[in-house]
Design a protein around this motif. Structure first.
Motif, PDB file in Angstrom:
ATOM      1  N   LEU A  34       0.823  -1.210   0.000  1.00  0.00           N
ATOM      2  CA  LEU A  34       0.000   0.000   0.000  1.00  0.00           C
ATOM      3  C   LEU A  34       0.855   1.256   0.000  1.00  0.00           C
ATOM      4  O   LEU A  34       0.334   2.357   0.146  1.00  0.00           O
ATOM      5  N   HIS A  35       2.170   1.102  -0.179  1.00  0.00           N
ATOM      6  CA  HIS A  35       3.088   2.240  -0.045  1.00  0.00           C
ATOM      7  C   HIS A  35       2.815   3.354  -1.044  1.00  0.00           C
ATOM      8  O   HIS A  35       3.113   4.494  -0.780  1.00  0.00           O
ATOM      9  N   GLY A  36       2.226   3.068  -2.175  1.00  0.00           N
ATOM     10  CA  GLY A  36       1.934   4.104  -3.154  1.00  0.00           C
ATOM     11  C   GLY A  36       0.446   4.331  -3.362  1.00  0.00           C
ATOM     12  O   GLY A  36       0.045   4.982  -4.316  1.00  0.00           O
ATOM     13  N   LEU A  54      -4.959   7.067   0.765  1.00  0.00           N
ATOM     14  CA  LEU A  54      -5.134   6.060   1.803  1.00  0.00           C
ATOM     15  C   LEU A  54      -5.620   6.684   3.107  1.00  0.00           C
ATOM     16  O   LEU A  54      -6.376   6.068   3.844  1.00  0.00           O
ATOM     17  N   ALA A  55      -5.232   7.924   3.365  1.00  0.00           N
ATOM     18  CA  ALA A  55      -5.657   8.606   4.586  1.00  0.00           C
ATOM     19  C   ALA A  55      -7.165   8.807   4.634  1.00  0.00           C
ATOM     20  O   ALA A  55      -7.733   9.007   5.706  1.00  0.00           O
ATOM     21  N   ASP A  56      -7.838   8.727   3.494  1.00  0.00           N
ATOM     22  CA  ASP A  56      -9.294   8.892   3.452  1.00  0.00           C
ATOM     23  C   ASP A  56     -10.048   7.566   3.508  1.00  0.00           C
ATOM     24  O   ASP A  56     -11.270   7.540   3.570  1.00  0.00           O
ATOM     25  N   GLY A  96       5.371   7.763   6.621  1.00  0.00           N
ATOM     26  CA  GLY A  96       4.697   8.656   7.552  1.00  0.00           C
ATOM     27  C   GLY A  96       3.266   8.257   7.892  1.00  0.00           C
ATOM     28  O   GLY A  96       2.640   8.895   8.730  1.00  0.00           O
ATOM     29  N   PHE A  97       2.743   7.212   7.267  1.00  0.00           N
ATOM     30  CA  PHE A  97       1.376   6.768   7.537  1.00  0.00           C
ATOM     31  C   PHE A  97       1.368   5.919   8.804  1.00  0.00           C
ATOM     32  O   PHE A  97       2.201   5.038   8.973  1.00  0.00           O
ATOM     33  N   ASP A  98       0.418   6.179   9.705  1.00  0.00           N
ATOM     34  CA  ASP A  98       0.319   5.451  10.973  1.00  0.00           C
ATOM     35  C   ASP A  98      -0.921   4.562  10.944  1.00  0.00           C
ATOM     36  O   ASP A  98      -2.014   5.004  11.291  1.00  0.00           O
ATOM     37  N   GLY A 112      -6.807   2.519  13.135  1.00  0.00           N
ATOM     38  CA  GLY A 112      -7.607   1.385  13.572  1.00  0.00           C
ATOM     39  C   GLY A 112      -7.205   0.045  12.997  1.00  0.00           C
ATOM     40  O   GLY A 112      -7.900  -0.945  13.181  1.00  0.00           O
ATOM     41  N   VAL A 113      -6.038  -0.005  12.338  1.00  0.00           N
ATOM     42  CA  VAL A 113      -5.550  -1.273  11.786  1.00  0.00           C
ATOM     43  C   VAL A 113      -5.039  -2.145  12.928  1.00  0.00           C
ATOM     44  O   VAL A 113      -4.353  -1.667  13.836  1.00  0.00           O
ATOM     45  N   LEU A 114      -5.374  -3.426  12.878  1.00  0.00           N
ATOM     46  CA  LEU A 114      -4.915  -4.389  13.882  1.00  0.00           C
ATOM     47  C   LEU A 114      -3.754  -5.185  13.308  1.00  0.00           C
ATOM     48  O   LEU A 114      -3.745  -5.514  12.120  1.00  0.00           O
TER      49      LEU A 114
END
Length: 72
Positions: A36-38, A42-44, A61-63, A68-70
């Motif tokens: 999913l790096h590109g 994704l933030a939406d 920089g994506f958390d 809510g990812v497990l």
């Protein structure tokens, strides 16, 4: 992909590089090893309860945990 519903879908090892996932729902989706790096917007995307592991690739920089990812 846009505003599609992928709740519970299996994306194990899927290459979602450059996929537009903004507004898509991935609740409970399996994202182990997914690239999913590109991914675009994704933030939406709704990632609550999605399942990932340490091989899942995220944008810099994506958390995912904050979204809510497990991790299992």
């Amino acid at each position: 992909m846009g505003s599609a519903n992928y709740d519970g879908a299996h994306f194990t090892g899927a290459d979602l590089t450059d996929a537009d996932v903004g507004l898509a729902s991935f609740k409970g989706a399996i994202l182990r090893g997914a690239k999913l790096h590109g991914a675009i917007d994704l933030a939406d995307a709704d990632l609550k309860g999605a399942i990932a592991d340490d091989t899942t690739q995220w944008p810099d920089g994506f958390d995912p945990a904050a979204r809510g990812v497990l991790f299992r």
